[in-house]
Motif scaffolding. Structure first.
Motif, PDB file in Angstrom:
ATOM      1  N   UNK A  69       0.832  -0.987   0.184  1.00 52.07           N
ATOM      2  CA  UNK A  69      -0.150   0.013   0.060  1.00 52.07           C
ATOM      3  C   UNK A  69       1.016   1.292   0.078  1.00 52.07           C
ATOM      4  N   UNK A  70       0.286   2.224  -0.798  1.00 53.14           N
ATOM      5  CA  UNK A  70       0.968   3.483  -0.831  1.00 53.14           C
ATOM      6  C   UNK A  70       0.300   4.829  -0.778  1.00 53.14           C
ATOM      7  N   UNK A  71       0.420   5.707  -0.274  1.00 53.21           N
ATOM      8  CA  UNK A  71       0.013   7.019  -0.314  1.00 53.21           C
ATOM      9  C   UNK A  71       0.356   7.780  -1.637  1.00 53.21           C
ATOM     10  N   UNK A  72       1.627   7.097  -2.299  1.00 47.43           N
ATOM     11  CA  UNK A  72       2.024   8.080  -3.398  1.00 47.43           C
ATOM     12  C   UNK A  72       1.791   7.413  -4.841  1.00 47.43           C
ATOM     13  N   UNK A  73       0.859   7.835  -5.543  1.00 42.73           N
ATOM     14  CA  UNK A  73       0.349   7.103  -6.534  1.00 42.73           C
ATOM     15  C   UNK A  73       1.331   7.245  -7.955  1.00 42.73           C
TER      16      UNK A  73
END
Length: 252
Positions: A69-73
């Motif tokens: 999972x990452x907040x940085x797309x």
């Protein structure tokens, strides 16, 4: 006279000492979770407790770099994650307890503490090998105590586009649904452009909108909850339709 090599060594030592002085890293262990503080919080900050709301920019990866999972797309967008402590997976709940706004933490979590409940969005049971640790790194953008839950619900409900800033057009949309409240405010202030003025008065950072703290200040200053009650009592005809559901759905 010192040789160039000696001078270089001295300079390197000074730089190293300066870097060490600036390092705020602290490592601890709790219930099997390794907790590394990358950026320390401000002294006296409010510490996240179970049931509190918090907003993060985060990455969850395996040791080999596999991203869970990452907040940085990939398109460059950054999406903050909103959570309640106690509703994340066990390892995150343990490792984030006591965190403060502005802090950056890196957790190393054993897989048995990252499976979580069936409600968790990180449903990692099928993707994480049983012998692989998980790395969770989070920058804490905001922390809201559980006692302020009603204020938070109102803020998030008003923030229609979900950017964590309430703007004048979003407040206008709420007042169109709560016309009794709008009438009460207009009569109390003796003017029609109440929304524009409210944003100007409480927009402390001058960005044209109200962030979470600014919106809380507005709500508490004008006693918004009480004004809603007064509006229903004074203008019952404006509340013939069922009241808008303002309940916040927990985002895990």
């Amino acid at each position: 006279m010192a040789s160039p090599v000696h001078t270089l060594c001295q300079t390197g030592l000074v730089v190293a000492l300066l870097l060490m002085a600036r390092c705020t890293c602290h490592v601890g262990h709790k219930e099997g979770v390794r907790i590394e503080t990358i950026v320390s919080p401000s002294p006296g900050c409010y510490k996240l407790q179970s049931g509190d709301f918090f907003v993060t920019l985060e990455n969850i990866t395996l040791t080999d770099g596999t991203v869970l999972y990452t907040s940085y797309l990939p398109d460059g967008k950054v999406v903050a994650k909103r959570s309640y402590l106690g509703k994340r997976t066990s390892g995150i709940n343990v490792g984030m307890l006591g965190v403060c706004k502005g802090e950056v933490r890196h957790l190393t979590i054993p897989p048995q503490l990252m499976m979580g409940s069936v409600q968790d969005t990180e449903n990692l049971a099928a993707t994480v090998p049983v012998d692989v640790q998980i790395h969770y790194r989070a920058e804490i953008l905001d922390v809201v105590p559980q006692i302020e839950r009603s204020l938070l619900q109102d803020f998030l409900s008003t923030d229609k586009n979900g950017d964590y800033v309430v703007r004048a057009n979003e407040i206008e949309r709420v007042l169109e649904m709560e016309r009794g409240l709008k009438r009460l405010l207009q009569n109390a202030l003796g003017m029609d452009n109440i929304v524009e003025l409210a944003v100007q008065w409480f927009d402390a950072d001058g960005d044209g909108g109200l962030n979470r703290e600014e919106y809380f200040t507005l709500s508490q200053t004008i006693q918004l909850d009480q004004m809603r009650k007064d509006a229903k009592a004074q203008y019952p005809d404006e509340y013939r339709n069922p009241e808008k559901n303002r309940a916040l759905k927990d985002e895990f």
